[in-house]
Write a protein that holds these residues in place. Structure first.
Motif, PDB file in Angstrom:
ATOM      1  N   THR A  78       0.659  -1.260  -0.090  1.00  0.00           N
ATOM      2  CA  THR A  78       0.230   0.053  -0.055  1.00  0.00           C
ATOM      3  C   THR A  78       0.899   1.278  -0.129  1.00  0.00           C
ATOM      4  O   THR A  78       1.676   1.453   0.972  1.00  0.00           O
ATOM      5  CB  THR A  78      -1.006   0.044   1.224  1.00  0.00           C
ATOM      6  OG1 THR A  78      -1.524  -1.256   1.256  1.00  0.00           O
ATOM      7  CG2 THR A  78      -1.707   1.076   1.191  1.00  0.00           C
ATOM      8  N   LEU A  79       0.559   2.209  -0.911  1.00  0.00           N
ATOM      9  CA  LEU A  79       1.033   3.363  -0.967  1.00  0.00           C
ATOM     10  C   LEU A  79      -0.121   4.411  -0.766  1.00  0.00           C
ATOM     11  O   LEU A  79      -0.884   4.385  -1.002  1.00  0.00           O
ATOM     12  CB  LEU A  79       1.912   3.758  -2.479  1.00  0.00           C
ATOM     13  CG  LEU A  79       3.087   2.811  -2.539  1.00  0.00           C
ATOM     14  CD1 LEU A  79       3.497   3.020  -3.957  1.00  0.00           C
ATOM     15  CD2 LEU A  79       4.239   3.144  -1.767  1.00  0.00           C
ATOM     16  N   LEU A  80       0.471   5.709  -0.226  1.00  0.00           N
ATOM     17  CA  LEU A  80      -0.184   6.981  -0.020  1.00  0.00           C
ATOM     18  C   LEU A  80       0.109   8.168  -0.604  1.00  0.00           C
ATOM     19  O   LEU A  80       1.328   8.499  -0.436  1.00  0.00           O
ATOM     20  CB  LEU A  80      -0.536   7.370   1.467  1.00  0.00           C
ATOM     21  CG  LEU A  80      -1.011   6.056   2.598  1.00  0.00           C
ATOM     22  CD1 LEU A  80      -0.823   6.242   4.056  1.00  0.00           C
ATOM     23  CD2 LEU A  80      -2.454   5.593   2.288  1.00  0.00           C
ATOM     24  N   LEU A  81      -0.502   8.430  -1.708  1.00  0.00           N
ATOM     25  CA  LEU A  81      -0.126   9.626  -2.391  1.00  0.00           C
ATOM     26  C   LEU A  81      -1.041  10.855  -2.073  1.00  0.00           C
ATOM     27  O   LEU A  81      -2.168  10.812  -2.621  1.00  0.00           O
ATOM     28  CB  LEU A  81      -0.222   9.256  -3.818  1.00  0.00           C
ATOM     29  CG  LEU A  81       0.061  10.557  -4.678  1.00  0.00           C
ATOM     30  CD1 LEU A  81       1.634  11.107  -4.518  1.00  0.00           C
ATOM     31  CD2 LEU A  81      -0.015   9.852  -6.233  1.00  0.00           C
ATOM     32  N   PRO A  82      -0.538  11.914  -1.540  1.00  0.00           N
ATOM     33  CA  PRO A  82      -1.174  12.954  -0.961  1.00  0.00           C
ATOM     34  C   PRO A  82      -1.530  13.733  -2.507  1.00  0.00           C
ATOM     35  O   PRO A  82      -0.794  14.120  -3.014  1.00  0.00           O
ATOM     36  CB  PRO A  82      -0.690  13.699  -0.050  1.00  0.00           C
ATOM     37  CG  PRO A  82       0.810  13.354  -0.532  1.00  0.00           C
ATOM     38  CD  PRO A  82       0.974  12.190  -0.929  1.00  0.00           C
ATOM     39  N   GLU A  83      -2.823  14.511  -2.556  1.00  0.00           N
ATOM     40  CA  GLU A  83      -3.384  15.256  -3.534  1.00  0.00           C
ATOM     41  C   GLU A  83      -3.407  16.638  -2.983  1.00  0.00           C
ATOM     42  O   GLU A  83      -4.204  17.080  -2.367  1.00  0.00           O
ATOM     43  CB  GLU A  83      -4.654  14.848  -4.161  1.00  0.00           C
ATOM     44  CG  GLU A  83      -4.679  13.625  -5.206  1.00  0.00           C
ATOM     45  CD  GLU A  83      -4.150  14.048  -6.514  1.00  0.00           C
ATOM     46  OE1 GLU A  83      -4.173  14.885  -7.052  1.00  0.00           O
ATOM     47  OE2 GLU A  83      -3.096  12.848  -6.940  1.00  0.00           O
ATOM     48  N   ARG A  84      -2.490  17.458  -3.337  1.00  0.00           N
ATOM     49  CA  ARG A  84      -2.123  18.793  -2.877  1.00  0.00           C
ATOM     50  C   ARG A  84      -2.778  19.728  -3.764  1.00  0.00           C
ATOM     51  O   ARG A  84      -3.427  19.517  -4.836  1.00  0.00           O
ATOM     52  CB  ARG A  84      -0.722  18.982  -2.723  1.00  0.00           C
ATOM     53  CG  ARG A  84       0.044  18.160  -1.785  1.00  0.00           C
ATOM     54  CD  ARG A  84       1.188  18.701  -0.863  1.00  0.00           C
ATOM     55  NE  ARG A  84       1.822  17.258  -0.295  1.00  0.00           N
ATOM     56  CZ  ARG A  84       1.441  16.948   1.100  1.00  0.00           C
ATOM     57  NH1 ARG A  84       0.418  17.504   1.432  1.00  0.00           N
ATOM     58  NH2 ARG A  84       2.195  15.946   1.444  1.00  0.00           N
TER      59      ARG A  84
END
Length: 212
Positions: A78-84
């Motif tokens: 699992t990867l977490l990619l923030p949407e800024r």
């Protein structure tokens, strides 16, 4: 399409494969279905990635950037990619709503190899997760939670052909001190089934001889 164009167009797998030949062992064995520790090191060093998605109007490729470690490793799958904040087109997010398939291409400045991750994403607005991934006190608008399906590194030929990092020799030396070499990754991923030192030693000449 003209008759001449049709005559010179590849339309079947056998014809396509005949142009390139057999896949070498290293290219097959470097692919895994999870975030192997040697690949986690790469992701942690990367400040930049390209996110690819697919939707009803076609494909989309969008850059993502943050300080090194722009993508957080939740666990080995699992990867977490923030949407800024951005231009609010949200092309990638709209695509994911209809089709969760995504691909990520990670770059590390000064390093020739790149890292490719394929998987499926969902869009989360869980408050605790947003706060966890805040930058300068500002939480992202949402977070892509990406279930990893395949991971492998790409060789450095494209970077060598483009000379993308040639003007950044100092950055290259610093980055390579943090990021495993192609040989180190292959040796680790194959439990030393591939001799990493020999691979790295032969790699520069092999790449020079096979750029085109």
């Amino acid at each position: 399409m003209s008759a001449a164009d049709t005559h010179h167009t590849i339309t079947d797998l056998a014809s396509l494969q005949s142009l390139f030949g057999a896949v070498v062992e290293a290219s097959v064995r470097k692919e895994v279905d999870h975030l192997h520790p040697v690949y986690q090191r790469w992701i942690e060093a990367s400040p930049f990635a390209v996110l690819a998605t697919v939707g009803p109007e076609g494909l989309d490729a969008s850059p993502r950037g943050d300080p090194p470690g722009l993508v957080t490793i939740q666990d080995e799958r699992t990867l977490l990619l923030p949407e800024r904040a951005g231009n609010n087109r949200i092309d990638s997010l709209k695509n994911i709503l209809g089709d969760p398939r995504v691909a990520l291409l990670f770059l590390v400045p000064g390093v020739g190899e790149t890292l490719r991750v394929n998987g499926r994403a969902r869009i989360s607005v869980e408050p605790a997760l947003l706060q966890r991934l805040a930058m300068d006190g500002k939480p992202p608008r949402c977070v892509l939670v990406i279930h990893v399906e395949t991971v492998f590194f790409q060789c450095a030929r494209a970077m060598k052909r483009s000379k993308l990092w040639e003007a950044q020799a100092q950055a290259q030396a610093q980055a390579q001190a943090r990021v495993p070499t192609a040989g180190e990754m292959l040796a680790t991923l194959t439990n030393d089934g591939i001799d990493g030192k020999a691979y790295d030693l032969a790699l520069p000449e092999r790449q020079r001889n096979t750029l085109y």
